[in-house]
Design a protein around this motif. Structure first.
Motif, PDB file in Angstrom:
ATOM      1  N   TYR A  90       0.832  -1.205   0.000  1.00  9.69           N
ATOM      2  CA  TYR A  90       0.000   0.000   0.000  1.00  9.69           C
ATOM      3  C   TYR A  90       0.870   1.260   0.000  1.00  9.69           C
ATOM      4  O   TYR A  90       0.516   2.268  -0.609  1.00  9.69           O
ATOM      5  N   SER A  91       1.994   1.204   0.714  1.00 11.81           N
ATOM      6  CA  SER A  91       2.900   2.363   0.753  1.00 11.81           C
ATOM      7  C   SER A  91       3.653   2.525  -0.558  1.00 11.81           C
ATOM      8  O   SER A  91       4.259   3.568  -0.796  1.00 11.81           O
ATOM      9  N   ARG A  92       3.600   1.490  -1.394  1.00 12.69           N
ATOM     10  CA  ARG A  92       4.312   1.483  -2.673  1.00 12.69           C
ATOM     11  C   ARG A  92       5.794   1.807  -2.482  1.00 12.69           C
ATOM     12  O   ARG A  92       6.376   2.637  -3.208  1.00 12.69           O
ATOM     13  N   LEU A  93       6.403   1.131  -1.503  1.00 13.97           N
ATOM     14  CA  LEU A  93       7.848   1.273  -1.364  1.00 13.97           C
ATOM     15  C   LEU A  93       8.493   0.881  -2.694  1.00 13.97           C
ATOM     16  O   LEU A  93       8.148  -0.152  -3.271  1.00 13.97           O
ATOM     17  N   PRO A  94       9.406   1.685  -3.213  1.00 19.52           N
ATOM     18  CA  PRO A  94       9.985   1.373  -4.524  1.00 19.52           C
ATOM     19  C   PRO A  94      10.556  -0.041  -4.602  1.00 19.52           C
ATOM     20  O   PRO A  94      10.414  -0.711  -5.629  1.00 19.52           O
ATOM     21  N   SER A  95      11.197  -0.490  -3.526  1.00 22.29           N
ATOM     22  CA  SER A  95      11.752  -1.847  -3.523  1.00 22.29           C
ATOM     23  C   SER A  95      10.644  -2.884  -3.642  1.00 22.29           C
ATOM     24  O   SER A  95      10.803  -3.921  -4.316  1.00 22.29           O
ATOM     25  N   MET A  96       9.495  -2.617  -3.006  1.00 24.37           N
ATOM     26  CA  MET A  96       8.364  -3.543  -3.073  1.00 24.37           C
ATOM     27  C   MET A  96       7.781  -3.586  -4.485  1.00 24.37           C
ATOM     28  O   MET A  96       7.503  -4.664  -5.033  1.00 24.37           O
ATOM     29  N   VAL A  97       7.591  -2.425  -5.089  1.00 23.22           N
ATOM     30  CA  VAL A  97       7.024  -2.382  -6.444  1.00 23.22           C
ATOM     31  C   VAL A  97       7.932  -3.109  -7.427  1.00 23.22           C
ATOM     32  O   VAL A  97       7.477  -3.925  -8.247  1.00 23.22           O
TER      33      VAL A  97
END
Length: 1077
Positions: A953-960
């Motif tokens: 949900y936070s769309r951390l760049p590493s997660m995306v």
């Protein structure tokens, strides 16, 4: 742009005006809170004396102030040099006014955004300089004083480092420049050992040629200077050394006459080896006080005192080959080109409603552009709020303009290369906006009599002829007749008050107005505007635009489900104390509008609520306890009920009303954040329940009472793509998982059976082992109340109860349980389930078991189903159970063979399964190379799920990025199966494990790491199944039939727990019904 290991003791920023102190202090403290400046450093803003002391005098004064504060902090009652022993002091000079940035060159915004920063913030010249100083130039330097101007943009090669071995004295840094550029600048002349012989300022080509380096460039006087601890002590002596004490505030307070000293052409010059005392004291130097005339004697005494204090100190040059130096000149054309020439990204911290109208090569910095605002190539818009329709021609610069000026700008019909500015000034108690206009090609300093002089890119004679203005109306006799000093710009009219854009600039451009009205107005020059600029208001305007553009950007990001991380903006808002407006914006987005479809609202609202939770945690500023925790406080129950009943708008605003009572402490803020995440889970479940439309169950004739209907299921072995099937990732990004249906040691490990019974009750039984093993739990439900804890996953028999609620009875019915059972099914139902797999195995047990239970219930009640319906039924059931989770487990265990499951980025979530065709004989080869190793460690996926969803949900760049790679790896794995390539499947397994660890840091226990390292020589690839953290390890071996070899390796590895090794057989059928006996 986080601060690295170098820690400053004191950072001093000198400034031209006393009115700037408070606002500049806040700017530096904000950078400390963002951790781009040493948080522990003492930050000081030191205004210059009214009669400019020069950069050298300002340095001496700043050093005195820093030493005084450090002495006081150390408990001394007088200034002592002892505090320099371990101090790292940085002195930065803001310098003179800069026409193209109302807050000076230091705070000139650059067209850069740092994606790695924790707190969203502009990149100014000051920030770029600080980054280079703190991260590249200064680390490793001994105690001492660094000094630099802030009037330039430096570029340092990333591999540049400074060596401090054998250093003593003073070091200057120089960047390369062309000989032609150096003609209007300063260069260092050094010997082959790097000792500085002389500083040549605006020299002849012959003089500059002497300084040429081996690369054909010359070393420009470029900013940073370092004074060692011993030299810094000598500089500190100057506050008690007349006439140099006249540079300091103590000298001023003691009545000492002012003295102007330059940093480079006085303090550095006296260290140059080629100069004699007489040359240093007596020569005229451009830009410095003259040694002759009324102040000549004081200048000569000051220079002599400097010589006596500093002479003999080594001055060495560090030439940074490959670097770049860009001084911010007064040329408007150069500045526009500087900020637009990169062209990589046209939008810097701005909201642009019609981005398609911004040409390549244009630049929008910290602005809000609404409607049709067309910006041509080479044009610059900064710190503006504009409303279209509007056109900004090529080469123009618009700066600081408010929305209300848009209509007037529209009527101006600007030509190319026009600069239009608004400055907020302070006149006594009055705060006014002044509007200025000029041509980008105009030279601000040249006399109007010069042939190159112009205004609005035309000669002064053309302007005078067109307007009827006389030169004496612009300049007082005897003063310099430059554009910078021309009193062109109306501020106040005696009858009409403050002059707006249409009353001044418009007339100067030839668009309406009258000469008489211009003459009647009180007018000021550009130089006067700069000196009167209210920098606190200017900085506030920029900040307000930044937040306003940010709110519009997050609105766009949330409504389009863009993969943009919003946390840096949230942190910036908290530091700027703008939380109230942001929370209201997020409430409005979450509540949706009447025009939005229900599916669109359900898809967007959970992320909005998660964003509100993020803001609340940011407001707690690292305090208040753990982020995860319970979310069932009664105070929030009314809002939760509204959401559960489908009243999204009412629920969102009920949450907001309750939130107001939880803002007073960090503890309450974190607890409120937990409840917002809980509310998001309510909406996420409702969004997933939309998948009901893909469930098609048909009623037929039920089998006889007491006849068992039994189904068996294989386990699921996920090879690539796991986590991409997890909602909301599965429907916001889209998911892909490649997995296998497998028998463990030749058996299907999961099963269920059901039969109708005569008694109108529910008999629920769970076996710990196989079908015929001992009963571990038996529950008899005689009333609806016995089923009400079905949504509490840890309640006894929760899964079996949820199956009953979803497929047999209705809890909301007015009829009792027995009546419902008799009316609908002609009796009660007995339901058994079992699994031989350990808890937390990572083989998809719970979801596959849910599918088996549903299938058994459907069959015993005479209903038929297809596999797609069963997959979506499990998805729906798990929402009732509130366990969350994705769809890949039921796909893996209900559909046989090797397959890839996919879901598209949309609601309702639909799972599509493609069974892969394998090359002939590959199945046999695959089974010989596949093993499962039970690690002896268990970990529930639920322990990891909340963090994954939160980070998504936070769309951390590493997660995306990781989710993109998960899906790509699944598709690669599917192709490897279709091609029959074991080696490529092994690579996909290794990649899958790498990506899983990135999704859930901590999912590789130490004992598992030991096992995987020990087995690596035997493996083509290996990966923990499921969410990781324990359970089974999937091992693809290099050679076939390696069970004994694996056991041998593990037995020789010390410190392992209760591991076991199991063979794997592909199950090509999936869920299988056992005929009644």
């Amino acid at each position: 742009m986080p601060s690295s290991g170098f820690e400053w003791t004191v950072i001093v920023l000198t400034c031209q005006y006393k009115d700037s102190v408070q606002s500049f202090q806040r700017e530096l403290e904000l950078r400390q809170q963002r951790c781009t400046l040493s948080p522990g450093a003492l930050v000081l803003i030191v205004p210059d004396r009214q009669d400019s002391p020069g950069s050298g005098g300002a340095t001496l004064n700043a050093l005195l102030v820093a030493a005084e504060h450090l002495s006081n902090r150390a408990g001394y009652t007088v200034v002592t040099a002892d505090i320099l022993n371990d101090a790292h002091i940085l002195i930065l000079h803001v310098g003179r006014d800069f026409p193209w940035s109302s807050c000076g060159r230091a705070f000139c915004w650059l067209p850069q955004e740092r994606l790695d920063q924790k707190v969203q913030a502009p990149v100014c010249c000051l920030d770029l300089l600080l980054e280079y100083l703190t991260n590249q130039i200064c680390p490793g330097s001994p105690p001492g004083v660094w000094v630099s101007s802030t009037d330039m943009i430096l570029s340092i090669p990333p591999d540049f480092t400074l060596s401090w071995e054998g250093f003593a004295g003073v070091r200057v840094l120089a960047l390369p420049g062309d000989i032609s550029y150096a003609a209007n600048h300063g260069v260092y002349l050094s010997d082959q050992q790097g000792q500085v012989r002389n500083i040549i300022y605006k020299g002849t080509q012959e003089q500059i040629q002497q300084a040429v380096m081996p690369d054909g460039k010359v070393p420009l006087v470029s900013g940073p200077v370092f004074f060692s601890r011993s030299v810094s002590e000598k500089l500190l002596q100057t506050y008690v050394t007349p006439p140099l004490d006249g540079c300091t505030y103590l000298g001023q307070d003691s009545g000492a006459p002012p003295l102007q000293i330059a940093l480079y052409l006085d303090m550095m010059k006296c260290l140059c080896s080629d100069l004699t005392l007489d040359q240093f004291v007596s020569e005229e130097r451009t830009g410095c006080s003259s040694p002759v005339g009324p102040q000549g004697a004081a200048v000569r005494r000051g220079r002599t005192a400097l010589w006596n204090i500093l002479r003999g100190t080594p001055l060495t040059l560090e030439y940074i080959s490959g670097g770049c130096y860009d001084y911010l000149t007064l040329s408007g054309k150069q500045h526009v080109e500087r900020l637009t020439r990169d062209g990589k990204d046209k939008n810097t911290l701005s909201h642009i409603q019609r981005a398609d109208l911004i040409s390549d090569g244009a630049q929008i910095i910290n602005s809000v552009l609404k409607g049709e605002v067309v910006v041509a190539t080479g044009a610059l818009v900064q710190h503006c709020h504009l409303q279209g329709p509007l056109e900004v021609p090529s080469g123009c610069m618009l700066s600081g303009l408010e929305s209300m000026t848009s209509q007037c700008i529209r009527q101006l019909q600007l030509a190319d290369d026009i600069i239009l500015l608004s400055h907020r000034i302070k006149l006594g108690d009055m705060k006014l906006s002044v509007y200025l206009v000029m041509g980008a090609h105009d030279n601000l300093e040249v006399s109007s009599d010069d042939s190159s002089a112009s205004f609005l890119n035309q000669s002064w004679s053309v302007f005078f002829s067109r307007t009827g203005i006389q030169p004496e109306e612009l300049w007082v006799k005897g003063e310099q007749r430059s554009l910078l000093d021309a009193r062109l710009f109306p501020v106040l009219h005696p009858r009409k008050g403050a002059v707006g854009l249409e009353g001044g600039v418009a007339w100067l451009l030839g668009c309406g107005g009258r000469l008489q009205r211009w003459r009647e107005a009180w007018r000021i020059s550009f130089r006067e505007v700069l000196s009167l600029t209210h920098q606190e208001v200017e900085l506030h305007w920029r900040e307000e635009l930044l937040f306003q553009a940010g709110r519009k950007r997050i609105t766009d990001a949330l409504r389009t489900q863009a993969d943009i991380c919003l946390l840096p903006y949230f942190r910036a808002v908290v530091l700027g104390n703008q939380m109230g407006v942001l929370l209201e914006t997020l409430d409005s987005i979450a509540a949706g509008s009447t025009e939005q479809e229900a599916e669109s609202q359900l898809g967007m609202a959970p992320r909005c609520l998660a964003c509100i939770a993020d803001v609340l945690v940011c407001m707690a500023r690292g305090k208040g306890g753990l982020r995860s925790g319970p979310a069932a406080n009664d105070a929030w129950s009314a809002a939760f009920s509204l959401l559960d009943d489908g009243n999204l708008r009412g629920g969102v605003y009920a949450l907001a009303a309750q939130r107001d009572h939880w803002l007073s402490s960090s503890d309450l803020l974190v607890r409120a954040a937990r409840h917002y995440e809980g509310a998001g889970q309510v909406l996420l479940r409702k969004a997933l329940m939309l998948s009901q439309r893909f469930i098609s169950i048909r009623q037929g004739e039920a089998p006889p009472l007491e006849e068992w209907q039994e189904v068996l299921c294989p386990a699921r072995l996920d090879l690539a793509g796991g986590w991409s099937d997890t909602p909301p990732i599965a429907f916001e990004h889209g998911g892909s998982v490649t997995n296998l249906a497998v028998k463990i040691d030749g058996k299907r490990p999961i099963g269920a059976r059901a039969r109708r019974i005569r008694e109108p009750r529910l008999l629920l039984v769970f076996h710990t082992g196989g079908r015929d093993s001992e009963v571990s739990m038996k529950i008899v439900c005689n009333s609806l109340d016995d089923l009400k804890d079905y949504c509490q996953p840890r309640a006894p028999g929760a899964l079996l109860k949820a199956v009953c609620v979803s497929s047999l009875v209705s809890l909301s019915s007015q009829h009792p349980l027995g009546d419902q059972l008799m009316q609908r099914w002609g009796g009660g139902v007995e339901l058994h389930s079992w699994s031989v797999l350990p808890t937390g195995s990572g083989l998809g047990t719970s979801s596959i078991l849910a599918g088996a239970l549903l299938a058994a219930v459907y069959r015993c009640t005479g209903r038929s189903y297809d596999t797609e319906s069963l997959i979506h039924s499990v998805l729906y059931l798990e929402q009732l159970l509130t366990t969350g989770g994705g769809w890949q487990d039921q796909v893996g265990g209900l559909v046989g063979g090797v397959k890839v499951g996919r879901s598209k980025a949309r609601l309702p979530l639909q799972v599509e399964v493609e069974r892969l065709s394998l090359p002939e004989d590959f199945l046999d080869s695959l089974e010989k190379h596949l093993l499962l190793v039970y690690t002896g460690k268990t970990r529930l996926a639920r322990n990891l799920l909340q963090d994954v969803i939160r980070n998504w949900y936070s769309r951390l760049p590493s997660m995306v990025q990781n989710v993109h790679q998960l899906v790509a790896n699944s598709e690669d794995c599917a192709r490897a199966f279709s091609d029959g390539s074991l080696s490529r499947i092994g690579l996909c397994l290794d990649q899958a494990w790498k990506l899983k660890k990135l999704m859930t840091p901590g999912s590789e226990p130490a004992s598992v790491r030991v096992i995987m390292e020990a087995l690596r020589p035997l493996a083509l690839g290996q990966c923990l199944t499921g969410a990781g953290g324990g359970g089974f390890l999937c091992l693809l071996t290099r050679d076939p039939r390696q069970q004994e070899a694996v056991l041998q390796v593990l037995s020789n590895t010390p410190g392992l727990g209760d591991y076991s090794v199991h063979t794997v057989e592909l199950d090509m059928e999936g869920i299988t019904a056992i005929p009644p006996s």
